[in-house]
Design an enzyme around this catalytic site. Sequence first.
Site, PDB file in Angstrom:
ATOM      1  N   ALA A   1       0.847  -1.198   0.000  1.00 49.06           N
ATOM      2  CA  ALA A   1       0.000   0.000   0.000  1.00 49.06           C
ATOM      3  C   ALA A   1       0.880   1.244   0.000  1.00 49.06           C
ATOM      4  O   ALA A   1       0.632   2.208  -0.749  1.00 49.06           O
ATOM      5  CB  ALA A   1      -0.921  -0.015   1.214  1.00 49.06           C
TER       6      ALA A   1
ATOM      7  N   ASP B   1      -4.082  -8.995  -4.683  1.00 53.26           N
ATOM      8  CA  ASP B   1      -3.571 -10.318  -4.310  1.00 53.26           C
ATOM      9  C   ASP B   1      -3.547 -10.529  -2.794  1.00 53.26           C
ATOM     10  O   ASP B   1      -2.655 -11.194  -2.278  1.00 53.26           O
ATOM     11  CB  ASP B   1      -2.182 -10.546  -4.914  1.00 53.26           C
ATOM     12  CG  ASP B   1      -1.134  -9.596  -4.354  1.00 53.26           C
ATOM     13  OD1 ASP B   1      -1.522  -8.559  -3.771  1.00 53.26           O
ATOM     14  OD2 ASP B   1       0.069  -9.889  -4.484  1.00 53.26           O
TER      15      ASP B   1
ATOM     16  N   LYS C   1       7.976 -10.890 -17.938  1.00 56.02           N
ATOM     17  CA  LYS C   1       8.311  -9.572 -17.384  1.00 56.02           C
ATOM     18  C   LYS C   1       9.789  -9.276 -17.645  1.00 56.02           C
ATOM     19  O   LYS C   1      10.578 -10.190 -17.906  1.00 56.02           O
ATOM     20  CB  LYS C   1       8.031  -9.569 -15.881  1.00 56.02           C
ATOM     21  CG  LYS C   1       6.553  -9.391 -15.555  1.00 56.02           C
ATOM     22  CD  LYS C   1       6.362  -9.144 -14.091  1.00 56.02           C
ATOM     23  CE  LYS C   1       5.436  -7.977 -13.858  1.00 56.02           C
ATOM     24  NZ  LYS C   1       5.301  -7.631 -12.447  1.00 56.02           N
TER      25      LYS C   1
ATOM     26  N   HIS D   1      -1.507 -14.883 -14.787  1.00 56.02           N
ATOM     27  CA  HIS D   1      -2.264 -14.383 -13.631  1.00 56.02           C
ATOM     28  C   HIS D   1      -3.723 -14.112 -14.002  1.00 56.02           C
ATOM     29  O   HIS D   1      -3.997 -13.512 -15.040  1.00 56.02           O
ATOM     30  CB  HIS D   1      -1.678 -13.059 -13.127  1.00 56.02           C
ATOM     31  CG  HIS D   1      -0.327 -13.205 -12.493  1.00 56.02           C
ATOM     32  ND1 HIS D   1       0.275 -12.214 -11.770  1.00 56.02           N
ATOM     33  CD2 HIS D   1       0.535 -14.249 -12.454  1.00 56.02           C
ATOM     34  CE1 HIS D   1       1.457 -12.629 -11.333  1.00 56.02           C
ATOM     35  NE2 HIS D   1       1.634 -13.855 -11.743  1.00 56.02           N
TER      36      HIS D   1
ATOM     37  N   GLU E   1      -6.124 -13.500  -6.484  1.00 54.93           N
ATOM     38  CA  GLU E   1      -5.176 -13.608  -7.605  1.00 54.93           C
ATOM     39  C   GLU E   1      -4.795 -15.081  -7.772  1.00 54.93           C
ATOM     40  O   GLU E   1      -4.335 -15.714  -6.823  1.00 54.93           O
ATOM     41  CB  GLU E   1      -3.914 -12.796  -7.331  1.00 54.93           C
ATOM     42  CG  GLU E   1      -2.932 -12.876  -8.506  1.00 54.93           C
ATOM     43  CD  GLU E   1      -1.594 -12.209  -8.206  1.00 54.93           C
ATOM     44  OE1 GLU E   1      -1.338 -11.146  -8.761  1.00 54.93           O
ATOM     45  OE2 GLU E   1      -0.825 -12.777  -7.406  1.00 54.93           O
TER      46      GLU E   1
END
Length: 275
Positions: free
Chosen positions: A57, A73, A113, A121, A140
């Site tokens: 967060a 997730d 990635k 995902h 997730e």
Amino acid sequence: METRMWSELLEPYKLAVDELLVKFSHVKDQYNSRGEYSPIESVLGRVKRISSILEKAQKKGIDLDDVEEKIEDIAGIRIICQFTDDIYTVRDMIKNRSDCFVVEEKDYVTNAKQSGYRSYHLIINYSVETEYGAKTVKVEVQIRTLAMDFWATIEHSLQYKYKGKLPVNVSQRLTNSASAILKLDEEMSAIRDEIVDAQNSFKIKARIVSEILNNIQNLYKVGNDREVAKIQDEFYFIYEEGDLDTLERFNRELDHIVEGYHTQSLPNFDTGSNY
Ligand code: 0O2
């Protein structure tokens, strides 16, 4: 947020993870009980730790009141497959389920990635019944091969160790090993049919052997000990020497013998007796 508030917030996520673990493991069991190859090799699940939620967060500038909406997730399910193709089979299986509503998809299998991370995902909406009523939470679902999982686990540990600032040589080795993992998955896919055949015949053999041993055990209860011991010796010989077909034939013959004993011991219904 107080600790009590956090545990209340996380409770439905925990329930969702528990339920989905049971459901996906059941899918695997169903394939296995039919003696078929399962696209699901194993299933793991976790609820994100409070410290990790706070960290994410903070990193993403998410207000604590918005974590449920913006951190996707909090509940995580990881499905491990043997082959790359299985990932897409599992993805389609999830999309067709009436209890999972897919809201987002990220294909890091085809489009790895920058780090070399590969995985598929899905973010799903999943409903649970809590003591306060129904609640829909985001989950997730990460779907990846055994090899992809191996790489991601190692890379995750190294990122943790170096706090995200990997030394150049470590980073280079991870990039090299990501290419090796891709090659490994491709090589395994090329001989997939052979591997699956071998695994299936192993499962079939295990089932037949267990049926034969069960039959022999039953025969000991009703048959002549010396004859059953002879049958058992014959089984050991076939087991050592014989192929799957011979074992299957032997099992069928045993079925007939056991059936014969059962028929002999059945009551005669023509005697006029009530029983
Ligand atoms: P943890 O500790 O596993 O929970 P983004 O801002 O898009 O980069 P976002 O929104 O979290 O990140 O989504 P993304 O990229 O799909 O990543 C979600 C999860 O995928 C991560 O959760 C990791 O579990 C895994 N993941 C993504 N990229 C990598 C990677 O390069 N290496 C490894 N090992 N795993 C990765 P968390 O919260 O980051 O971590």
